[in-house]
Design an enzyme around this catalytic site. Sequence first.
Site, mmCIF file in Angstrom:
data_model
loop_
_atom_site.group_PDB
_atom_site.id
_atom_site.type_symbol
_atom_site.label_atom_id
_atom_site.label_comp_id
_atom_site.label_asym_id
_atom_site.label_seq_id
_atom_site.Cartn_x
_atom_site.Cartn_y
_atom_site.Cartn_z
ATOM 1 N N LYS A 229 32.200 0.040 -14.462
ATOM 2 C CA LYS A 229 31.929 1.290 -13.732
ATOM 3 C C LYS A 229 33.056 1.723 -12.800
ATOM 4 O O LYS A 229 32.813 2.231 -11.705
ATOM 5 C CB LYS A 229 30.615 1.175 -12.935
ATOM 6 N N ASP B 230 19.486 -5.247 -11.573
ATOM 7 C CA ASP B 230 18.607 -4.083 -11.370
ATOM 8 C C ASP B 230 17.377 -4.098 -12.280
ATOM 9 O O ASP B 230 16.295 -3.664 -11.877
ATOM 10 C CB ASP B 230 19.381 -2.760 -11.502
#
Length: 498
Positions: free
Chosen positions: A195, A230
Amino acid sequence: MGKVAVGVGVVCGIAVAAAAAVVIHRKMKKSGRWVKAMEILKEFEEKCETPIPKLRQMADAMIVEMHAGLASEGGSKLKMLISYVDNLPTGDEKGLFYALDLGGTNFRVLRVQLGGKRRGIVNQQFEEVSIPPSLMTGTSDALFDYIAAALAKFVAQEGPEFKLNPGRQRELGFTFSFPVMQSSIASGTLLKWTKGFSIDDAVGQDVVAELANALERQGLDMRIAALVNDTVGTLAGGRYDNNNVIAAVILGTGSNAAYVERAHAIPKWHGLLPKSGEMVINMEWGNFRSSHLPLTEYDNALDAESLNPGEQIYEKVISGMYLGEIVRRVLCRMAEEAAFFGDTVPPKLKQPFVLGTPVMSAMHRDTSPDLKMVASNLKDTLEISNTSLKMRKVIVELCNIVATRGARLSAAGVLGILKKMGRDTIKAGEKQKTVIAMDGGLYEHYLEYRNCLENTLNELLGEEASQTIVIEHSNDGSGIGAALLAASNSQYLEIYES
């Protein structure tokens, strides 16, 4: 005079005939282009087909990979990471807990006051903080000092409605959405950044220790009770509200899944079996690949030109980062080979990732008679105007093909998890409900995708079994889930339970 008049008439006749020929030629050319564009669309549609038998084969292939990943490290494309979460929240957790959710260019800090005995979350607050681009490629200390400073500032604003019991240390759940190899519930080594992050001196380090050191430098007395992926956080958040939650799936920019496995069914687990007899597994399912995945030349080109060629193949056909880009690539070919948008290819259409999935979703859901949303999105995003209604209908159809394939393939993945857990059929005398917690912008906002996924899962399970399976939207699971896992792994657990 007469002769001249005849000559002019002849010339005019020839001119009219020539003009008519040009019009006919243009129409034929246009018609030929349209036929070619429809050929490209039809061929793409056929290659994207996901008949039920193919989806079942894909689910079975996923189960094989799940077994291989549980048997040994590196045994499968699916990492099947042990999360060290063996006691999920029960609803009895009580007290004040914090969470830090670091998953991209922003991070969030949260605090929740838990009421215990199914009173649930009494109070919660959160704040979002942007990370300056310079810190994404700087040093580990610089990044974690910045995060710790924001956390310290947030703690300093704690109001009277949040009560920390006297003599207690504040506890934090840390959601870290980058690849880590965990060695306990509160430690994990960073394998690589994704990312847009690239901080070399953090790779190979324990991210919990890095954060703990930064908190110490800030003078903030806080214990990091849980390091959470997550997806695992989403599972914990779902379980807190509903005891029947056994798996979680994130369908957002990327995609992943986690589920509750029986500890004795994990051959690569060498520690003592947990008291609960269970272990949450982070599948990292985006990396799944199989010959049963219907891949096209557009998918192969997207993969070859990506930052991680050959990896995350499943994610590249089902998740939000890529769906709009697949649509763009097909449109680009139609523009190049069939002059779909006229004699020149619109320059914006050649720009990778210019067509985001939110734009694709907006066009897909356009039900106006003249498809004006499609027209305005083409104009605003791709600088393409003057499209005919016929062309706009083709674009909606293209969005539908891409979204349908993605949704049906993600439903097959869910079936794989249910089959692995033995939850895909009804056992005599049992009335169990099976709940899957879903989170992520794609699932939340792309209604056509969500409906297709749920309808496909019902189709795969059959009428009777599908009535026992529920998909629940678990909003903000990863942040709240981290705070809940800090609570269920608190150092004061016995005190809370007594």
